[in-house]
Each structure stands twice: as C-alpha cells, then as structure tokens.
Design a protein around this motif. Structure first.
Motif, mmCIF file in Angstrom:
data_model
loop_
_atom_site.group_PDB
_atom_site.id
_atom_site.type_symbol
_atom_site.label_atom_id
_atom_site.label_comp_id
_atom_site.label_asym_id
_atom_site.label_seq_id
_atom_site.Cartn_x
_atom_site.Cartn_y
_atom_site.Cartn_z
ATOM 1 N N THR A 251 -81.272 38.744 1.625
ATOM 2 C CA THR A 251 -80.064 38.951 1.867
ATOM 3 C C THR A 251 -79.765 39.394 3.572
ATOM 4 O OG1 THR A 251 -79.689 40.199 -0.267
ATOM 5 C CG2 THR A 251 -78.475 40.912 1.413
ATOM 6 N N VAL A 252 -78.679 38.546 3.979
ATOM 7 C CA VAL A 252 -78.368 38.874 5.386
ATOM 8 C C VAL A 252 -76.924 39.883 5.363
ATOM 9 C CG1 VAL A 252 -77.339 37.839 7.358
ATOM 10 C CG2 VAL A 252 -79.525 36.617 6.120
ATOM 11 N N ALA A 253 -77.195 40.984 6.077
ATOM 12 C CA ALA A 253 -76.323 41.837 6.165
ATOM 13 C C ALA A 253 -75.442 41.877 7.628
ATOM 14 C CB ALA A 253 -76.617 43.187 5.540
ATOM 15 N N LEU A 254 -74.343 41.713 7.627
ATOM 16 C CA LEU A 254 -73.755 41.696 9.186
ATOM 17 C C LEU A 254 -72.622 42.648 9.173
ATOM 18 C CD1 LEU A 254 -73.494 37.891 9.489
ATOM 19 C CD2 LEU A 254 -75.110 39.178 10.567
ATOM 20 N N CYS A 255 -72.495 43.045 10.376
ATOM 21 C CA CYS A 255 -71.522 44.266 10.253
ATOM 22 C C CYS A 255 -69.976 43.573 10.257
ATOM 23 C CB CYS A 255 -71.673 45.274 11.722
ATOM 24 S SG CYS A 255 -73.127 46.107 11.814
#
Length: 267
Positions: A251-255
């Motif tokens: 899982t890649v989380a970006l603001c």
C-alpha cells in the motif's frame, strides 16, 4: 576501518568533556557508515559475480565442438538471460544512485493517477496474460501532483513484483482509495507471500525474502528499495501486509495534493 574511541571525562565541569563526547559520536557514525559501505560493496560484488560466473562457464562450454545443437541453444539462452540480469542490476544501481543525489531532477505535475495505473497494467499485459492471471482493477478517478516518471517506476516495480510471485491462474488487484487527507494505492496478489519476520527488511537493498527462490525469479533485491526511495521523496509511505501462501498487499499512501518534503531539487 577501526576507529578508536577517545577516553571520556567524568567531571561535568571539564571544558573538554563535550568536545570529546562529540568526537566519539562522530567516530561511531563514521564506523557505521564504513560498515554500510563495506556491506554495500560486498552485496554488489556478490550480485554481479553470480551472472558473470554463469556467462563465463557456459561460454567455455560452447567451445566444445561435440555439444549438440539443442545444448548450444540452451547455453546461449542462459548466457542471454544472465546478461539481461546483469544489465538490470547495473540499471537499478544507477537509478538508486541518481535518486539519492541532491541534484536529481524532481518534476511535479498534476495528472490522472487512475489513467497512469491503467497504462501500467496494459504495458505489463504480456507478462500477466502469459500466466493467465486475473487482473482486478478498482481505479477510482484520482488526480495527483507528483513526478509522473518516478511514480511510473513505482507502479511498474510493484506490478512486476506481483506478477513474478503470483502462480498461474492467480489474481492481482490494484485499487485506489481517496479521502480528504490522503490517497492510497493498493497492489495485492495471491502469490507466495512473505513471512512476518522478513517483512521489515523488504525495502532494504539486496534483501531477498526467500534465499531459496529461483534467482531468475527473485531479482536483485533492488526494486523495492527504489520504490521506497521514490515514495519518501514524495513525502509518502509504503507498507506491506503478507502471509506465506496467502498473498501480499503493498500500500502506497500519498498526502492529498502530494508535494515533496523538501523542494530543494524542484525545477
């Protein structure tokens, strides 16, 4: 490199005690950097030596005039595969070096992330269709401000990783979730999975979760390091959930409205 420690001063009022403490701290840091450098050189040497040994060995075997045409084609195929592996190791090392350089260009642009992921899936279609893998996409419309070329590398690495370790007739899913604070991309598979104690090391350079895997399947152990570095540059996070034989999800989380933590390299 063996860096000696200076003897400290026990008296709190000693004017040199702080200086000596700082010197000892720097000495420790230098020692750790030197150890990391030696480990890096050792790992690079090991990764390069393996394909070189195969290429050299099978090249010598080809000098044998008595081998059959079938054997000759087989040996040439191995040499070609190992040459490609060596080229990929070199390419990934250059990418990591460039990413870690303060001069690396960082081009932000606003674009549709869902369309980017669709294009990545299409580019990898020959690989996943060859293994008859089902591709499940849940790509909500999402606009991101990021370096498109660098994120291309992230999605390509994650998808190739999923294809590589998912058996024939398995399933790979790619989903986008967007809320007011963050945007997440999850890449999941029904592959061989990774043990919990090994998950902490997946993003380390040259780390391979299963040392017994086929070397052509296992890669160089640099792809996930590149993923993490690029996501770090964007001020995001990448995490993994996995169980042996049950699959893996990255899982890649970006603001929301993604911007880098530092704009020193922005153009």
């Amino acid at each position: 490199m063996n860096i000696s420690k200076l003897p400290g001063h026990d008296h709190s009022g000693d004017p040199f005690s702080k200086i000596i403490d700082n010197i000892n701290y720097m000495s420790k840091e230098l020692g750790q950097i030197e150890q990391m450098r030696q480990e890096f050189v050792s790992n690079v040497s090991h990764e390069i030596q393996s394909p070189l040994t195969s290429i050299s060995g099978f090249a010598r075997a080809l000098k044998n005039e008595n081998i059959s045409a079938e054997e000759r084609v087989h040996y040439l195929s191995i040499i070609e595969t190992e040459s490609e592996r060596l080229s990929k190791i070199s390419d990934n090392l250059l990418k990591l070096t460039a990413l870690e350089s303060s001069q690396h260009p960082f081009e932000l642009q606003e674009y549709r992330l869902d369309k980017q992921l669709q294009q990545i899936v299409l580019r990898c279609e020959p690989q996943w269709t060859a293994k008859q893998i089902d591709m499940n996409l849940a790509l909500s419309k999402a606009v991101v401000t990021a370096d498109k070329d660098l994120l291309d590398q992230v999605w390509m690495n994650l998808l190739n990783n999923a294809i590589k370790f998912t058996p024939d007739h398995g399933t790979i899913g790619i989903a986008i979730h967007v809320d007011e604070e963050k945007l997440e991309v999850a890449v999941s598979d029904t592959g061989i999975g990774v043990a919990e104690e090994e998950q902490l090391h997946l993003f380390e350079r040259f780390y391979k979760a299963d040392k017994s895997r086929n070397r052509n399947q296992g890669g160089s152990g640099l792809g996930l390091s590149i993923v993490k570095k690029i996501i770090d540059m964007h001020g995001g996070t990448v995490s993994v959930i996995s169980q042996p034989n049950l699959g893996t999800t990255f899982t890649v989380a970006l603001c929301a409205g993604t911007v880098p933590r530092s704009n020193k390299t922005l153009k």
